[in-house]
Enzyme design. Structure first.
Site, PDB file in Angstrom:
ATOM      1  N   GLN A 190      80.714 134.306 -71.488  1.00 35.48           N
ATOM      2  CA  GLN A 190      80.273 134.069 -70.111  1.00 35.48           C
ATOM      3  C   GLN A 190      81.338 133.392 -69.243  1.00 35.48           C
ATOM      4  O   GLN A 190      81.063 133.056 -68.102  1.00 35.48           O
ATOM      5  CB  GLN A 190      78.956 133.294 -70.085  1.00 35.48           C
ATOM      6  CG  GLN A 190      79.061 131.834 -70.497  1.00 35.48           C
ATOM      7  CD  GLN A 190      77.675 131.216 -70.666  1.00 35.48           C
ATOM      8  OE1 GLN A 190      76.911 131.595 -71.546  1.00 35.48           O
ATOM      9  NE2 GLN A 190      77.347 130.256 -69.810  1.00 35.48           N
TER      10      GLN A 190
ATOM     11  N   ASP B  26      70.582 126.319 -62.315  1.00 32.00           N
ATOM     12  CA  ASP B  26      71.187 127.647 -62.467  1.00 32.00           C
ATOM     13  C   ASP B  26      70.098 128.673 -62.135  1.00 32.00           C
ATOM     14  O   ASP B  26      69.616 129.386 -63.009  1.00 32.00           O
ATOM     15  CB  ASP B  26      71.709 127.813 -63.886  1.00 32.00           C
ATOM     16  CG  ASP B  26      72.725 126.742 -64.236  1.00 32.00           C
ATOM     17  OD1 ASP B  26      73.915 126.970 -64.014  1.00 32.00           O
ATOM     18  OD2 ASP B  26      72.320 125.651 -64.696  1.00 32.00           O
TER      19      ASP B  26
ATOM     20  N   HIS C 184      73.584 115.662 -70.590  1.00 36.98           N
ATOM     21  CA  HIS C 184      73.243 114.623 -69.607  1.00 36.98           C
ATOM     22  C   HIS C 184      71.713 114.568 -69.482  1.00 36.98           C
ATOM     23  O   HIS C 184      71.000 115.319 -70.173  1.00 36.98           O
ATOM     24  CB  HIS C 184      73.929 114.915 -68.272  1.00 36.98           C
ATOM     25  CG  HIS C 184      73.730 116.322 -67.773  1.00 36.98           C
ATOM     26  ND1 HIS C 184      72.495 116.803 -67.377  1.00 36.98           N
ATOM     27  CD2 HIS C 184      74.586 117.363 -67.637  1.00 36.98           C
ATOM     28  CE1 HIS C 184      72.609 118.053 -66.991  1.00 36.98           C
ATOM     29  NE2 HIS C 184      73.866 118.430 -67.162  1.00 36.98           N
TER      30      HIS C 184
ATOM     31  N   TYR D  14      77.749 118.559 -74.104  1.00 45.52           N
ATOM     32  CA  TYR D  14      78.137 117.482 -73.181  1.00 45.52           C
ATOM     33  C   TYR D  14      76.895 117.090 -72.378  1.00 45.52           C
ATOM     34  O   TYR D  14      76.858 117.162 -71.146  1.00 45.52           O
ATOM     35  CB  TYR D  14      79.318 117.881 -72.291  1.00 45.52           C
ATOM     36  CG  TYR D  14      80.151 116.676 -71.893  1.00 45.52           C
ATOM     37  CD1 TYR D  14      80.917 116.023 -72.844  1.00 45.52           C
ATOM     38  CD2 TYR D  14      80.133 116.181 -70.606  1.00 45.52           C
ATOM     39  CE1 TYR D  14      81.661 114.897 -72.507  1.00 45.52           C
ATOM     40  CE2 TYR D  14      80.857 115.058 -70.254  1.00 45.52           C
ATOM     41  CZ  TYR D  14      81.621 114.421 -71.220  1.00 45.52           C
ATOM     42  OH  TYR D  14      82.343 113.325 -70.886  1.00 45.52           O
TER      43      TYR D  14
ATOM     44  N   HIS E  79      69.721 117.832 -69.072  1.00 47.69           N
ATOM     45  CA  HIS E  79      69.429 118.545 -70.325  1.00 47.69           C
ATOM     46  C   HIS E  79      68.236 117.899 -71.026  1.00 47.69           C
ATOM     47  O   HIS E  79      67.361 118.591 -71.543  1.00 47.69           O
ATOM     48  CB  HIS E  79      70.636 118.474 -71.274  1.00 47.69           C
ATOM     49  CG  HIS E  79      71.839 119.241 -70.818  1.00 47.69           C
ATOM     50  ND1 HIS E  79      73.036 118.630 -70.520  1.00 47.69           N
ATOM     51  CD2 HIS E  79      72.050 120.566 -70.631  1.00 47.69           C
ATOM     52  CE1 HIS E  79      73.932 119.544 -70.182  1.00 47.69           C
ATOM     53  NE2 HIS E  79      73.360 120.728 -70.236  1.00 47.69           N
TER      54      HIS E  79
ATOM     55  N   GLY F 174      66.968 125.407 -66.664  1.00 41.42           N
ATOM     56  CA  GLY F 174      66.985 124.575 -65.459  1.00 41.42           C
ATOM     57  C   GLY F 174      67.078 125.403 -64.190  1.00 41.42           C
ATOM     58  O   GLY F 174      67.757 126.430 -64.142  1.00 41.42           O
TER      59      GLY F 174
HETATM   60  P1  AMP Z   1      74.501 124.133 -69.552  1.00 42.00           P
HETATM   61  O1  AMP Z   1      74.723 123.220 -70.704  1.00 42.00           O
HETATM   62  O2  AMP Z   1      75.223 123.739 -68.310  1.00 42.00           O
HETATM   63  O3  AMP Z   1      74.687 125.593 -69.926  1.00 42.00           O
HETATM   64  O4  AMP Z   1      72.958 123.995 -69.168  1.00 42.00           O
HETATM   65  C1  AMP Z   1      71.962 124.174 -70.124  1.00 42.00           C
HETATM   66  C2  AMP Z   1      70.624 124.196 -69.431  1.00 42.00           C
HETATM   67  O5  AMP Z   1      70.432 122.967 -68.743  1.00 42.00           O
HETATM   68  C3  AMP Z   1      70.497 125.307 -68.370  1.00 42.00           C
HETATM   69  O6  AMP Z   1      69.183 125.851 -68.414  1.00 42.00           O
HETATM   70  C4  AMP Z   1      70.744 124.576 -67.088  1.00 42.00           C
HETATM   71  O7  AMP Z   1      70.139 125.179 -65.962  1.00 42.00           O
HETATM   72  C5  AMP Z   1      70.102 123.240 -67.392  1.00 42.00           C
HETATM   73  N1  AMP Z   1      70.624 122.189 -66.520  1.00 42.00           N
HETATM   74  C6  AMP Z   1      71.927 121.840 -66.345  1.00 42.00           C
HETATM   75  N2  AMP Z   1      72.029 120.854 -65.432  1.00 42.00           N
HETATM   76  C7  AMP Z   1      70.765 120.570 -65.031  1.00 42.00           C
HETATM   77  C8  AMP Z   1      70.195 119.644 -64.098  1.00 42.00           C
HETATM   78  N3  AMP Z   1      70.955 118.806 -63.381  1.00 42.00           N
HETATM   79  N4  AMP Z   1      68.853 119.620 -63.955  1.00 42.00           N
HETATM   80  C9  AMP Z   1      68.071 120.466 -64.666  1.00 42.00           C
HETATM   81  N5  AMP Z   1      68.543 121.362 -65.550  1.00 42.00           N
HETATM   82  C10 AMP Z   1      69.865 121.418 -65.736  1.00 42.00           C
END
Ligand code: AMP
Length: 283
Positions: free
Chosen positions: A61, A150, A34, A32, A37, A147
């Site tokens: 998780q 997190d 954005h 999903y 990512h 990112g």
């Molecule tokens: P997720 O798909 O939420 O597991 O995130 C995948 C990676 O994208 C992780 O390393 C997150 O920290 C990073 N991430 C998610 N949202 C953001 C954001 N707004 N800015 C920077 N990195 C992000």
């Protein structure tokens, strides 16, 4: 863009690329996608010759009663976005390919995972470190980008890599935000229009505390109080935690040091959102 759905095929691709002397950059995600990512993808591409992105919604998780089964998905759109971004491989294992029958191994980073999100989500980081270990073994990256949104996850992965001698460089990427300051997140899709408006209080709470530090405030309780009062003013928002921690250890700090992380997690309606900012006491 190639789509690879199991570890042996992913490893064979990685071996070929490594043999040719090229460097592999890796961005693990739950999909999903954005622009946040995609900013991680660009960071990986700047540092490496080839870029792999994984999409895997990792059941390990998620705690009981969390949003595993309703986590937002749009695989067609994700594929298009990754292809347009010039990603070489989408690594897309199924749950059964990832966790085969009789799976029983877990990877646990102990101390940095205990506070903050680890307190309210006790199984979460163990699931993250287990899946990231498996993803690293499949993708064999030279560089992996995570990112700073997190932040505790980033610190945990750095600890994992240092402690277990993984041959991969971990790169942190800054938080990508919406125009009103809300950190981009796949979970923002859960928010109703009213909740989305209320969620603007997260970056505002961080900004109020940061501003106070700039003006010379150093008292931990005062700073936390300022951030909390912004969050408490929103009726649909319930605070999980607001804390000032050491950015290396994730332990609460008694006083504001040179760099202190202000981290928060709140529920906006049923949706749990996190955000953070680094407070710099040295002017
Ligand atoms: P997720 O798909 O939420 O597991 O995130 C995948 C990676 O994208 C992780 O390393 C997150 O920290 C990073 N991430 C998610 N949202 C953001 C954001 N707004 N800015 C920077 N990195 C992000």
């Amino acid at each position: 863009m190639q789509v690879i759905d199991c570890a042996p095929a992913m490893q064979a691709w990685a071996d070929r690329v490594r043999c040719s002397g090229q460097r592999i950059g890796f961005v693990p995600t739950m999909g999903y996608l954005h622009d946040g990512h995609l900013s991680l993808v660009q960071t990986a591409q700047r540092r490496c010759d080839r870029c792999v992105v994984s999409i895997f919604v990792n059941p390990l998780q998620f705690g009981a009663g969390e949003d595993l089964e309703r986590y937002p998905q749009d695989l067609d759109r994700d594929r298009r976005r990754l292809r347009d971004a010039g990603v070489d491989v989408l690594y897309l294992p199924s749950r059964t390919a990832m966790y085969r029958e009789n799976f029983q191994t877990e990877v646990l980073v102990s101390r940095v995972t205990q506070g903050l999100c680890g307190r309210s989500r006790p199984e979460h980081f163990r699931g993250v470190t287990t899946v990231v270990t498996k993803l690293f073994n499949a993708v064999k990256p030279h560089v992996a980008v995570f990112g700073e949104k997190d932040f505790q996850q980033l610190v945990t992965i750095r600890r994992l890599v240092a402690d277990l001698d993984f041959d991969v460089q971990i790169v942190g990427a800054p938080i990508f935000r919406e125009p009103d300051g809300l950190a981009m997140s796949s979970r923002n899709a859960y928010l109703s229009a009213e909740e989305r408006h209320a969620a603007g209080c997260l970056p505002r709470a961080l900004a109020v505390a940061k501003e106070a530090v700039t003006e010379g405030e150093r008292d931990v309780e005062t700073l936390l109080g300022k951030a909390r009062s912004v969050l408490d003013a929103e009726p649909t928002v319930r605070v999980d935690y607001v804390e000032l921690v050491d950015p290396d250890t994730m332990q609460r700090v008694p006083t504001i040091g040179n760099s202190t992380l202000l981290a928060l997690a709140v529920y906006v309606g049923r949706t749990r959102l996190i955000d953070n900012v680094m407070l710099d006491a040295v002017q």
